[in-house]
Motif scaffolding. Structure first.
Motif, short mmCIF file in Angstrom:
data_model
loop_
_atom_site.label_atom_id
_atom_site.label_comp_id
_atom_site.label_asym_id
_atom_site.label_seq_id
_atom_site.Cartn_x
_atom_site.Cartn_y
_atom_site.Cartn_z
N PHE A 85 0.85 -1.18 0.00
CA PHE A 85 0.00 0.00 0.00
C PHE A 85 0.89 1.22 0.00
N GLN A 86 0.45 2.26 -0.73
CA GLN A 86 1.21 3.50 -0.80
C GLN A 86 0.29 4.67 -0.50
N PHE A 87 0.68 5.47 0.50
CA PHE A 87 -0.03 6.70 0.86
C PHE A 87 0.86 7.85 0.42
N THR A 88 0.28 8.81 -0.29
CA THR A 88 1.01 10.02 -0.69
C THR A 88 0.14 11.22 -0.36
N ALA A 89 0.73 12.22 0.29
CA ALA A 89 0.04 13.47 0.58
C ALA A 89 0.91 14.61 0.06
N LYS A 90 0.27 15.54 -0.66
CA LYS A 90 1.01 16.65 -1.27
C LYS A 90 0.34 17.97 -0.96
N VAL A 91 1.15 18.99 -0.87
CA VAL A 91 0.66 20.36 -0.70
C VAL A 91 -0.11 20.77 -1.96
N ASP A 92 0.36 20.34 -3.10
CA ASP A 92 -0.26 20.64 -4.40
C ASP A 92 -0.14 19.37 -5.25
N PRO A 93 -1.21 18.93 -5.89
CA PRO A 93 -1.15 17.66 -6.64
C PRO A 93 -0.18 17.69 -7.82
N THR A 94 0.22 18.88 -8.27
CA THR A 94 1.15 18.96 -9.40
C THR A 94 2.61 18.82 -8.98
N TYR A 95 2.88 18.82 -7.69
CA TYR A 95 4.27 18.69 -7.22
C TYR A 95 4.75 17.25 -7.43
N ALA A 96 6.05 17.13 -7.67
CA ALA A 96 6.65 15.82 -7.86
C ALA A 96 6.69 15.05 -6.55
N ASP A 97 6.75 13.73 -6.65
CA ASP A 97 6.86 12.89 -5.45
C ASP A 97 8.17 13.15 -4.70
N THR A 98 9.14 13.73 -5.38
CA THR A 98 10.43 14.03 -4.76
C THR A 98 10.45 15.39 -4.07
N ASP A 99 9.37 16.17 -4.17
CA ASP A 99 9.31 17.48 -3.52
C ASP A 99 9.44 17.29 -2.00
N PRO A 100 10.18 18.17 -1.32
CA PRO A 100 10.38 17.99 0.13
C PRO A 100 9.10 18.08 0.96
N THR A 101 8.04 18.64 0.41
CA THR A 101 6.79 18.72 1.17
C THR A 101 5.92 17.49 0.99
N THR A 102 6.27 16.60 0.07
CA THR A 102 5.49 15.40 -0.19
C THR A 102 5.72 14.38 0.93
N VAL A 103 4.61 13.83 1.43
CA VAL A 103 4.68 12.82 2.49
C VAL A 103 4.32 11.47 1.87
N LYS A 104 5.19 10.48 2.09
CA LYS A 104 4.98 9.15 1.52
C LYS A 104 5.10 8.11 2.64
N VAL A 105 4.12 7.21 2.68
CA VAL A 105 4.17 6.08 3.63
C VAL A 105 3.81 4.84 2.84
N ASP A 106 4.71 3.85 2.83
CA ASP A 106 4.47 2.57 2.16
C ASP A 106 4.42 1.48 3.23
N TRP A 107 3.53 0.51 3.05
CA TRP A 107 3.45 -0.57 4.02
C TRP A 107 2.85 -1.82 3.40
N GLN A 108 3.05 -2.95 4.08
CA GLN A 108 2.38 -4.21 3.77
C GLN A 108 1.64 -4.65 5.02
N GLU A 109 0.43 -5.15 4.83
CA GLU A 109 -0.36 -5.60 5.96
C GLU A 109 0.12 -6.98 6.39
N THR A 110 0.38 -7.12 7.69
CA THR A 110 0.84 -8.41 8.20
C THR A 110 -0.09 -9.00 9.25
N SER A 111 -0.99 -8.19 9.81
CA SER A 111 -1.85 -8.68 10.90
C SER A 111 -3.13 -9.33 10.40
N THR A 112 -3.83 -8.66 9.48
CA THR A 112 -5.15 -9.14 9.06
C THR A 112 -5.32 -9.14 7.53
#
Length: 174
Positions: A85-112
Motif C-alpha cells: 500500500f502506498q499513501f502520498t500526501a502533497k501540498v499541491d497535486p502537481t508537485y513531484a513525489d520528490t518534492d520535500p513537502t510530499t509525504v509518503k508512507v508505504d506498508w504491507q499488511e501483516t496482521s489481518t
C-alpha cells in the motif's frame, strides 16, 4: 471492490504544539488555487482525514468485493496478502513525489491481510514536520503481480493544538 475508510480514533488528549517554525512555509501561497485539476483517479472512496500536528494518524481500511448477481448480494473480504500500500500526501497535486513537502508512507499488511483489513499509520514525527494546511492525498494498492489499484483520494488536514494546557502537567525539577 469497495473500500471502507474509518475515521481515526480521537486521541485521549490533544498533542501540544511545539514552539519552533514549520519547515515548509514557502509553498503555502500556492494553496489558494481556485480549482484543482481534474483527476484521472477511478477511486472507489473519497475521504477527508484530519490529524493534529505531532499526533499519529491511524486509519483502518477495509477492502471487500460484493457479488450483486446473488440474492442477497454476497460481500467477501479482499485477501491483501503480499500487497503493498502506498499513501502520498502533497501540498499541491502537481508537485513531484520528490518534492520535500510530499509525504509518503508505504506498508504491507501483516496482521489481518486475509480479512481485507489494513491500517494506514502516519507517525507522529511525520505529522510534526507537516504544515498546518489541507493536503491532497491518495492511497494505492499494488498487488504482488504489480497491478496498481487506486483505493482512496481526498484530503488530509493537519491542525494545530489550540492550547498547550492538555499537554500534561509541567514538572519543574528542583
Amino acid at each position: 471492490m469497495s473500500t471502507t475508510l474509518e475515521n481515526p480514533p480521537v486521541p485521549p488528549y490533544p498533542i501540544a504544539r511545539q514552539n519552533f517554525p514549520l519547515p515548509f512555509s514557502q509553498l503555502q501561497t500556492q494553496m489558494a488555487a481556485t480549482t484543482p485539476p481534474p483527476s484521472p483517479c477511478a477511486c472507489t472512496q473519497g475521504a477527508a482525514l484530519t490529524v493534529q500536528q505531532g499526533a499519529t494518524l491511524s486509519t483502518k481500511l477495509t477492502l471487500t468485493v460484493t457479488d450483486s448477481s446473488q440474492t442477497p448480494p454476497v460481500t467477501t473480504p479482499v485477501d491483501v496478502t503480499g500487497n503493498t500500500f502506498q499513501f502520498t500526501a502533497k501540498v499541491d497535486p502537481t508537485y513531484a513525489d520528490t518534492d520535500p513537502t510530499t509525504v509518503k508512507v508505504d506498508w504491507q499488511e501483516t496482521s489481518t491481510p486475509t480479512q481485507g483489513i489494513t491500517w494506514l499509520v502516519v507517525p507522529a514525527a511525520t505529522t510534526q514536520a507537516m504544515q498546518t494546511i489541507a493536503y491532497v492525498m491518495q492511497i494505492w494498492m499494488i498487488s504482488a503481480s504489480g497491478v496498481v489499484t487506486p483505493l482512496v483520494q481526498g484530503t488530509l488536514t493537519v491542525t494545530q493544538s489550540i492550547s498547550a494546557r492538555a499537554a500534561g502537567p509541567i514538572v519543574n525539577p528542583i
